[in-house]
Design an enzyme around this catalytic site. Structure first.
Site, PDB file in Angstrom:
ATOM      1  CE1 TYR A 140      -3.723   2.581   0.631  1.00 44.53           C
ATOM      2  CE2 TYR A 140      -2.284   3.316   2.509  1.00 44.53           C
ATOM      3  CZ  TYR A 140      -3.419   3.365   1.554  1.00 44.53           C
ATOM      4  OH  TYR A 140      -4.282   4.617   1.577  1.00 44.53           O
ATOM      5  CG  ASP A 233       5.977   3.756   0.617  1.00 44.61           C
ATOM      6  OD1 ASP A 233       6.325   4.375   1.488  1.00 44.61           O
ATOM      7  OD2 ASP A 233       4.587   3.544   0.188  1.00 44.61           O
ATOM      8  CE  LYS A 261       1.799   5.189   7.751  1.00 41.98           C
ATOM      9  NZ  LYS A 261       0.323   5.105   8.087  1.00 41.98           N
TER      10      LYS A 261
HETATM   11  C1  LIG Z   1       3.981   2.252   3.077  1.00 34.33           C
HETATM   12  C2  LIG Z   1       3.086   3.461   2.924  1.00 34.33           C
HETATM   13  N1  LIG Z   1       3.134   4.440   2.076  1.00 34.33           N
HETATM   14  C3  LIG Z   1       2.033   5.152   1.949  1.00 34.33           C
HETATM   15  C4  LIG Z   1       1.225   5.482   2.841  1.00 34.33           C
HETATM   16  C5  LIG Z   1       0.472   6.763   2.756  1.00 34.33           C
HETATM   17  O1  LIG Z   1       0.705   7.501   3.766  1.00 34.33           O
HETATM   18  P1  LIG Z   1      -0.671   8.572   4.050  1.00 34.33           P
HETATM   19  O2  LIG Z   1      -1.702   7.783   4.705  1.00 34.33           O
HETATM   20  O3  LIG Z   1      -0.063   9.541   5.009  1.00 34.33           O
HETATM   21  O4  LIG Z   1      -1.006   9.393   2.800  1.00 34.33           O
HETATM   22  C6  LIG Z   1       1.071   4.657   3.935  1.00 34.33           C
HETATM   23  C7  LIG Z   1      -0.087   4.914   4.819  1.00 34.33           C
HETATM   24  O5  LIG Z   1      -0.164   3.994   5.489  1.00 34.33           O
HETATM   25  C8  LIG Z   1       1.925   3.606   3.911  1.00 34.33           C
HETATM   26  O6  LIG Z   1       1.834   2.471   5.018  1.00 34.33           O
HETATM   27  N1  LIG Z   2      -1.839   1.167   6.805  1.00 34.51           N
HETATM   28  C1  LIG Z   2      -2.412   2.145   6.229  1.00 34.51           C
HETATM   29  C2  LIG Z   2      -2.575   3.443   7.133  1.00 34.51           C
HETATM   30  O1  LIG Z   2      -1.945   3.461   8.124  1.00 34.51           O
HETATM   31  C3  LIG Z   2      -3.421   4.406   6.665  1.00 34.51           C
HETATM   32  C4  LIG Z   2      -4.219   4.744   7.644  1.00 34.51           C
HETATM   33  C5  LIG Z   2      -5.515   4.932   7.073  1.00 34.51           C
HETATM   34  O2  LIG Z   2      -5.723   4.832   5.895  1.00 34.51           O
HETATM   35  O3  LIG Z   2      -6.359   5.443   7.756  1.00 34.51           O
END
Ligand SMILES: Cc1ncc(COP(=O)(O)O)c(C=O)c1O
Ligand SMILES: NCC(=O)CCC(=O)O
Length: 419
Positions: A140, A233, A261
């Site tokens: 993701y 990522d 994050k």
């Molecule tokens: C590996 C990874 N990349 C990108 C994102 C997207 O980040 P955001 O939710 O701050 O848009 C997330 C969110 O959980 C993530 O886990």
């Molecule tokens: N693992 C996915 C995320 O941390 C994003 C949080 C969200 O979508 O609310």
């Protein structure tokens, strides 16, 4: 109005599915509304105390509202929070990133992990003049069109790994391989039309899945051979699995790193980092456009600096990693049914009914209903783990021995009920 059920009714009148990010609605029968958090603990509006292993889905590696971050934020609030012109804070945070993340020479700050990966992909395409990208099943990378194809996290939780609304022309530009499958990567890259390979070096959005020994090394070699860029990522893993991220842990260095994050200390942030000659392709020095009203906003910068200053002292990793290790070791003793726990540093996830998880297809074979039952029973007892098999259980510097012991006591209680 001080109860979650009433608030949930109101929320459903105002928001699609009652929430502003889908995973939040996976808490059944309705999400609890939070009033405040301190350390490892959050309190719901009803005053229920919960030990938190979600931690804002990863940013809160120090726990909730740590004094160090709070003080720095308050100081900045006194000075103002948006100027539309550079501030010294962005230099300070970028210096921290470039000093800790080995492959980062220059940085572009944005406001979310989504923006980071979206701009990293555009950068790879602009730099290589190729249009395809390669991603991995169940990884993701946020919620923009180019990555909501076979995506993990809430996209899988809600059975839409490929979102509606993405033009087929875009889907055709994205190749997908299974994580840990270098043969597939080789077969896609050898056509020499792939701009970049984007990967979570440690998967954290299909539960936790570790790279096999040669996988990241193989990605590095194949991308070099076929002139594609390698994009790590590290939105989750950056400053979590080590202060230098997964790339430091495995000593494999990508061309571009996306961060988010933790580097914002719990405030909105994203960053694209990499070699200077690549990052310089962003506007205004280059022709890959990126801009943002809130890019490098002073509050996110201040919270990020304060967080990394604490991480530099080392103790947050000692405590958070020790907590995860103690919990995982004890769970291995008390869970008597077939299961696998994937674990690294302060991240882990439990999969029932399977004994090896090395990619997304394996995760789909796990007994997800069992996991959800565990989540529900733990919540009843005052422990909050993610409401989805496709997320990561995190620990923080606030998860001290007392918190861990209390958690294990509660785990034992619910596991005997679950079995
Ligand atoms: C590996 C990874 N990349 C990108 C994102 C997207 O980040 P955001 O939710 O701050 O848009 C997330 C969110 O959980 C993530 O886990
Ligand atoms: N693992 C996915 C995320 O941390 C994003 C949080 C969200 O979508 O609310």
């Amino acid at each position: 109005m001080t109860n979650s059920e009433e608030l949930w009714k109101e929320a459903n009148k105002l928001f699609a599915g009652g929430v502003n990010s889908p995973v939040r609605a996976a808490v059944k029968p309705f999400p609890f509304f939070v009033e405040r958090g301190k350390g490892a603990i959050i309190y719901t509006v009803e005053g229920k105390r919960l030990i938190d292993y979600v931690l804002g889905y990863g940013p809160l590696i120090l726990g909730h509202s740590p004094d160090s971050v709070k003080e720095k934020l308050i100081k900045q609030l006194d000075k103002g929070w948006l100027f539309g012109t550079p501030s010294e804070l962005e230099i300070e945070l970028a210096r921290k990133i470039t000093s800790h993340i080995p492959s980062a020479q220059k940085v572009r700050f944005v406001n979310s992990g989504t923006e980071a990966t979206m701009n990293a992909i555009r950068l790879a395409r602009g730099y290589t003049k190729r249009s395809k990208i390669l991603k991995f099943n169940g990884n993701y990378h946020g919620s923009h069109d180019y990555v909501l194809i076979e995506a993990g996290s809430a996209a899988t939780e809600y059975s839409i790994p490929t979102s509606d609304g993405i033009p087929v022309e875009i889907i055709k530009t994205v190749e997908v391989c299974e994580f840990n499958d270098l043969d597939c990567v080789n077969s896609k890259l050898k056509k020499e039309d792939v701009a970049g390979v984007i990967v979570e070096p440690i998967m954290g959005n299909s539960g936790v899945i570790l790279p096999e020994k040669e996988f990241l090394k193989g990605l590095r070699e194949l991308t070099r051979t076929y002139n594609s860029l390698l994009i790590f990522d590290e939105v989750i893993t950056g400053f979590r699995v080590s202060i230098g991220g997964a790339q430091t842990l495995y000593q494999i260095y990508p061309d571009i790193t996306t961060l988010g994050k933790i580097i914002g200390g719990g405030l909105p942030i994203g960053a694209i980092a990499g070699k200077a000659d690549i990052i310089d392709n962003f506007t205004p020095s280059g022709k890959v456009f990126n801009a943002g009203t809130f890019n490098a906003n002073p509050l996110s910068m201040a919270a990020g600096i304060a967080t990394i200053e604490e991480l530099e002292k080392g103790y947050p990793y000692n405590i958070a990693n020790k907590a995860a290790k103690a919990i995982v070791e004890e769970l291995e003793n008390i869970i008597k049914v077939k299961h696998t726990i994937n674990h690294i540093s302060s991240m882990f996830q439990i999969f029932f009914g399977v004994d090896n998880i090395k990619n997304y297809s394996d995760v789909k074979k796990a007994n997800r209903e069992y996991y959800m039952r565990l989540h529900e029973l733990l919540l009843r007892e005052g422990v909050f783990i993610p409401p989805s098999q496709y997320e990561t259980i995190f620990t923080s510097a606030s998860h001290d021995n007392d918190i861990v012991n209390e958690t294990l006591y509660k785990f034992k209680k619910v596991i005997s009920e679950l079995m």
